[in-house]
Motif scaffolding. Structure first.
Motif, PDB file in Angstrom:
ATOM      1  N   GLU A  16       4.116  -5.388  16.508  1.00 17.10           N
ATOM      2  CA  GLU A  16       3.116  -3.982  16.419  1.00 17.10           C
ATOM      3  C   GLU A  16       4.142  -2.324  15.713  1.00 17.10           C
ATOM      4  N   ALA A  17       5.561  -2.963  16.430  1.00 18.68           N
ATOM      5  CA  ALA A  17       6.171  -2.017  15.994  1.00 18.68           C
ATOM      6  C   ALA A  17       6.385  -1.801  14.614  1.00 18.68           C
ATOM      7  N   ALA A  18       6.278  -2.805  13.607  1.00 19.43           N
ATOM      8  CA  ALA A  18       6.703  -2.991  12.489  1.00 19.43           C
ATOM      9  C   ALA A  18       4.982  -2.145  11.991  1.00 19.43           C
ATOM     10  N   LEU A  19       4.498  -2.575  12.601  1.00 22.96           N
ATOM     11  CA  LEU A  19       2.572  -2.190  11.752  1.00 22.96           C
ATOM     12  C   LEU A  19       2.706  -0.115  11.943  1.00 22.96           C
ATOM     13  N   ARG A  20       3.756   0.110  12.937  1.00 24.57           N
ATOM     14  CA  ARG A  20       3.226   1.616  13.883  1.00 24.57           C
ATOM     15  C   ARG A  20       3.949   1.900  12.057  1.00 24.57           C
ATOM     16  N   HIS A  21       5.668   1.469  12.585  1.00 24.06           N
ATOM     17  CA  HIS A  21       6.732   2.246  11.576  1.00 24.06           C
ATOM     18  C   HIS A  21       6.393   2.576   9.735  1.00 24.06           C
ATOM     19  N   ILE A  22       5.666   1.131   9.514  1.00 18.51           N
ATOM     20  CA  ILE A  22       5.350   1.299   7.833  1.00 18.51           C
ATOM     21  C   ILE A  22       4.150   2.385   7.740  1.00 18.51           C
ATOM     22  N   ALA A  23       3.255   1.745   9.175  1.00 18.16           N
ATOM     23  CA  ALA A  23       2.369   3.076   8.856  1.00 18.16           C
ATOM     24  C   ALA A  23       2.728   4.791   8.414  1.00 18.16           C
ATOM     25  N   ARG A  24       3.657   5.253   9.238  1.00 18.27           N
ATOM     26  CA  ARG A  24       3.937   6.098   9.059  1.00 18.27           C
ATOM     27  C   ARG A  24       5.682   6.806   8.513  1.00 18.27           C
ATOM     28  N   TRP A  25       5.194   5.726   6.734  1.00 13.78           N
ATOM     29  CA  TRP A  25       6.575   5.530   6.272  1.00 13.78           C
ATOM     30  C   TRP A  25       6.245   6.206   5.110  1.00 13.78           C
ATOM     31  N   ARG A  26       6.779   7.013   4.319  1.00 17.76           N
ATOM     32  CA  ARG A  26       6.163   8.202   2.934  1.00 17.76           C
ATOM     33  C   ARG A  26       7.679   7.805   2.075  1.00 17.76           C
ATOM     34  N   PRO A  27       7.716   6.045   1.181  1.00 15.75           N
ATOM     35  CA  PRO A  27       8.303   6.435   0.369  1.00 15.75           C
ATOM     36  C   PRO A  27       9.136   7.767  -0.709  1.00 15.75           C
TER      37      PRO A  27
ATOM     38  N   LEU B 109      14.618   2.380   3.076  1.00 16.82           N
ATOM     39  CA  LEU B 109      14.182   2.174   4.502  1.00 16.82           C
ATOM     40  C   LEU B 109      14.320   0.294   4.696  1.00 16.82           C
ATOM     41  N   PHE B 110      14.966  -0.298   5.146  1.00 13.78           N
ATOM     42  CA  PHE B 110      15.514  -1.036   5.476  1.00 13.78           C
ATOM     43  C   PHE B 110      14.800  -2.584   6.541  1.00 13.78           C
TER      44      PHE B 110
ATOM     45  N   GLU C 193       0.419  -0.912   0.145  1.00  7.53           N
ATOM     46  CA  GLU C 193      -0.166   0.328  -0.546  1.00  7.53           C
ATOM     47  C   GLU C 193       1.006   1.318   0.276  1.00  7.53           C
ATOM     48  N   ARG C 194       2.128   1.434   0.877  1.00 10.80           N
ATOM     49  CA  ARG C 194       2.826   2.450   0.678  1.00 10.80           C
ATOM     50  C   ARG C 194       3.980   2.653  -0.032  1.00 10.80           C
ATOM     51  N   LEU C 195       4.099   1.636  -1.125  1.00 10.00           N
ATOM     52  CA  LEU C 195       4.417   2.217  -2.090  1.00 10.00           C
ATOM     53  C   LEU C 195       3.681   2.059  -3.537  1.00 10.00           C
ATOM     54  N   GLY C 196       2.799   1.649  -3.709  1.00  9.48           N
ATOM     55  CA  GLY C 196       1.194   2.636  -4.432  1.00  9.48           C
ATOM     56  C   GLY C 196       1.409   0.957  -5.523  1.00  9.48           C
ATOM     57  N   ILE C 197       1.064  -0.199  -5.157  1.00 10.18           N
ATOM     58  CA  ILE C 197       0.766  -1.290  -5.527  1.00 10.18           C
ATOM     59  C   ILE C 197       0.346  -2.032  -5.294  1.00 10.18           C
ATOM     60  N   ALA C 198      -0.598  -2.936  -5.613  1.00 13.44           N
ATOM     61  CA  ALA C 198      -1.559  -3.947  -4.984  1.00 13.44           C
ATOM     62  C   ALA C 198      -0.836  -5.141  -4.608  1.00 13.44           C
ATOM     63  N   SER C 199       0.078  -5.484  -4.796  1.00 13.29           N
ATOM     64  CA  SER C 199       1.297  -6.859  -3.973  1.00 13.29           C
ATOM     65  C   SER C 199       2.331  -6.640  -4.496  1.00 13.29           C
ATOM     66  N   THR C 200       3.259  -7.020  -2.761  1.00  9.59           N
ATOM     67  CA  THR C 200       4.953  -6.481  -3.193  1.00  9.59           C
ATOM     68  C   THR C 200       5.406  -7.643  -4.078  1.00  9.59           C
TER      69      THR C 200
END
Length: 261
Positions: free
Chosen positions: A250-261, A183-184, A118-125
């Protein structure tokens, strides 16, 4: 590719083009591909050199195994013999071989669960291996295949091996320097160790690392299932500790949610 990586690819290009050399017939790989060794470990060349310096996402694994190495070697050979240049051959080899086999489907499920697609704007990784290879750098703690006693290296003892630490500080460090904006996502304890080492040496920003994810291998099936909330806590075996997985999820979900590629 970076200039150093391109030089290494060219060093072995003649071997890659040699259609008479049967890669799978040699255990673990042909001797002509051996780069360096000590009493415990042997490092072999396979074409995992390609560096996508514009990638917003870096997936960090352990080290290519023999299966992945053979895929990379044979893909590079086919590309070169078809008349393509070194950059094209190296890119195709790395994309085809990285996380190849059943492990790739487990990784895609984890990344999609975390919201990376979702953050990368694609349907699936899954698209990172097909139509959107531009969005990812496939990396590894140890860029080139490592074998212990002729078998795939399993990640143990890396901190006590001067040879393996040198591989990290030479090749993984090069990728970190070129991808400081990305993002690593390290997968597994050894990949996390490598990222932490880069943070300690000032080569990576800790805020750009999504830490604690389980490695998506078949051996980790229970841990991955729990991480994905597909297996309840009460059904876990005694060897799986849920607390670190809960915290990492939970940490990963929060991190990805605020990530702006």
């Amino acid at each position: 590719m970076t200039s150093g990586s391109l030089t290494l690819f060219h060093r072995y290009e003649g071997v890659l083009r040699d259609a008479a050399l049967d890669f799978p017939a040699h255990q673990p790989l042909p001797d002509v591909l051996r780069m360096v060794a000590d009493a415990k470990y042997a490092v072999y060349y396979a074409p995992f050199d390609y560096l996508n310096a514009a990638a917003p996402l870096v997936l960090v694994g352990l080290s290519p195994g023999r299966y992945q190495a053979l895929v990379a070697l044979e893909t590079a050979r086919a590309e070169l013999l078809a008349g393509h240049g070194a950059d094209t051959a190296a890119a195709a080899a790395k994309s085809a071989a990285s996380w190849s086999g059943p492990i790739r489907s487990h990784l895609v499920r984890m990344l999609d669960f975390l919201g990376v697609a979702e953050r990368l704007g694609i349907a699936s990784t899954a698209e990172l291996w097909t139509t959107r290879t531009d969005l990812v750098q496939f990396s590894a703690t140890l860029r080139y295949p490592v074998f212990a006693g002729g078998k795939n290296y399993n990640g143990g003892g890396v901190a006590r091996s001067a040879l393996l630490l040198d591989q990290i500080d030479t090749y993984f460090a090069t990728e970190c320097a070129a991808l400081a904006h990305a993002l690593f996502i390290p997968l597994g304890a050894t990949a996390q160790f490598a990222c932490d080492r880069m943070v300690a040496s000032g080569r990576l920003d800790a805020d750009r690392i999504v830490a604690g994810l389980p490695h998506p291998s078949g051996a980790n099936a229970e841990r991955v299932a729990y991480f994905l909330r597909q297996k309840p806590r009460e059904a876990l075996s005694a060897v799986t500790r849920p607390e670190p997985l809960d915290a990492a999820r939970e940490a990963a979900l929060r991190h990805i949610a605020r990530w702006r590629p």
